[in-house]
Design a protein around this motif. Structure first.
Motif, mmCIF file in Angstrom:
data_model
loop_
_atom_site.group_PDB
_atom_site.id
_atom_site.type_symbol
_atom_site.label_atom_id
_atom_site.label_comp_id
_atom_site.label_asym_id
_atom_site.label_seq_id
_atom_site.Cartn_x
_atom_site.Cartn_y
_atom_site.Cartn_z
ATOM 1 N N THR A 56 0.833 -1.187 0.000
ATOM 2 C CA THR A 56 0.000 0.000 0.000
ATOM 3 C C THR A 56 0.872 1.243 0.000
ATOM 4 O OG1 THR A 56 -1.643 -1.186 1.301
ATOM 5 C CG2 THR A 56 -1.827 1.216 1.227
ATOM 6 N N HIS A 57 0.562 2.185 -0.897
ATOM 7 C CA HIS A 57 1.291 3.450 -0.962
ATOM 8 C C HIS A 57 0.693 4.417 0.064
ATOM 9 C CE1 HIS A 57 3.493 6.841 -2.493
ATOM 10 N NE2 HIS A 57 2.371 7.497 -2.676
ATOM 11 N N ILE A 58 1.555 5.016 0.855
ATOM 12 C CA ILE A 58 1.100 5.981 1.855
ATOM 13 C C ILE A 58 1.290 7.383 1.292
ATOM 14 C CG2 ILE A 58 1.488 6.915 4.162
ATOM 15 C CD1 ILE A 58 2.519 4.148 4.983
ATOM 16 N N ASN A 59 0.234 8.179 1.275
ATOM 17 C CA ASN A 59 0.314 9.565 0.823
ATOM 18 C C ASN A 59 0.835 10.415 1.977
ATOM 19 O OD1 ASN A 59 0.033 12.134 -0.105
ATOM 20 N ND2 ASN A 59 -2.170 11.980 -0.554
ATOM 21 N N ARG A 60 2.116 10.719 1.940
ATOM 22 C CA ARG A 60 2.750 11.467 3.028
ATOM 23 C C ARG A 60 2.385 12.946 3.021
ATOM 24 N NH1 ARG A 60 5.812 7.820 5.440
ATOM 25 N NH2 ARG A 60 6.855 6.238 4.233
ATOM 26 N N ASN A 61 1.810 13.436 1.939
ATOM 27 C CA ASN A 61 1.459 14.857 1.854
ATOM 28 C C ASN A 61 -0.011 15.135 2.155
ATOM 29 O OD1 ASN A 61 4.056 15.720 1.186
ATOM 30 N ND2 ASN A 61 3.753 15.121 -0.938
ATOM 31 N N LYS A 62 -0.764 14.117 2.557
ATOM 32 C CA LYS A 62 -2.196 14.333 2.753
ATOM 33 C C LYS A 62 -2.498 15.299 3.897
ATOM 34 C CE LYS A 62 -3.072 10.231 5.570
ATOM 35 N NZ LYS A 62 -3.811 8.975 5.648
ATOM 36 N N GLU A 115 -0.452 17.966 4.462
ATOM 37 C CA GLU A 115 0.340 19.165 4.182
ATOM 38 C C GLU A 115 -0.478 20.437 4.353
ATOM 39 O OE1 GLU A 115 3.345 20.962 0.795
ATOM 40 O OE2 GLU A 115 2.039 19.296 0.276
ATOM 41 N N PRO A 120 -5.588 20.943 5.084
ATOM 42 C CA PRO A 120 -6.006 19.899 4.130
ATOM 43 C C PRO A 120 -7.504 19.938 3.798
ATOM 44 C CG PRO A 120 -4.539 18.973 5.757
ATOM 45 C CD PRO A 120 -4.841 20.384 6.206
#
Length: 186
Positions: A2-8, A10, A35
């Motif tokens: 699973t890809h984690i959206n680290r900028n969610k 921001e 956000p």
């Protein structure tokens, strides 16, 4: 995977208002877009970064005791100081060690870097361990008053319980030293 959206989470800076510019820190208030699209303000302390040194001499750590005005009391801490503009953290660690304790190191290695108070400041602290110490010359800043002493691991742990040591960098160093004694590595 699973890809984690680290900028969610921001926060986008919309504007920055400088409030104070001092010798060591500056303060600004940023207006940010959250956000969820709303706006908020963030009070931010800008800092050039710092170094701290766990200096080990004959199975004892070197510490300095000095008065800390924000706390209105003396504290026992490992040698530390801010980075000068453009200064390499390793060079700063060696400089601070000798300035505050009068010792030079034969070996020095980085343990870790961490942000001291990321909720309101950008200060990053680089923690080193220094060994193979030889006596040099104490070179305190003109407004710096401190005493150097050495502590065993047990004494350092007692100082933590008594809150004579209560800053994050020194507590981190004591726990790193304890882990080193148990595992042989930092």
């Amino acid at each position: 995977m699973t890809h984690i959206n680290r900028n969610k989470f921001e926060e986008i800076t919309l504007s920055t208002q400088p409030v104070f510019q001092g010798r060591v820190i500056s303060l600004q208030v940023d207006t940010v877009r959250l956000p969820n699209g709303e706006t908020a303000t963030r009070e931010i302390v800008k800092h050039p970064g710092a170094v701290a040194v766990l200096a080990l001499l004959n199975d004892r750590m070197l510490v300095v005791e000095q008065y800390r005005k924000p706390l209105e009391k003396s504290q026992v801490e490992i040698p530390a100081g801010k980075l000068d503009a453009g200064e390499d953290p390793l060079d700063a660690a060696k400089r601070e060690l000798e300035e505050e304790t009068g010792y030079r190191c034969g070996s020095i290695e980085k343990i870790c870097s961490f942000y001291t108070s990321p909720g309101f400041a950008d200060e990053i602290l680089h923690l080193y361990v220094a060994q193979d110490l030889t006596k040099g010359t104490v070179k305190l800043d003109e407004d710096e008053f401190l005493e150097c002493e050495s502590l065993s691991l047990e004494e350092a742990q007692q100082y933590i319980r008594e809150q004579r040591i209560s800053d994050a960098k020194t507590i981190t160093a004591v726990y790193a030293w304890q882990a080193y004694k148990l595992t042989g590595s930092f």
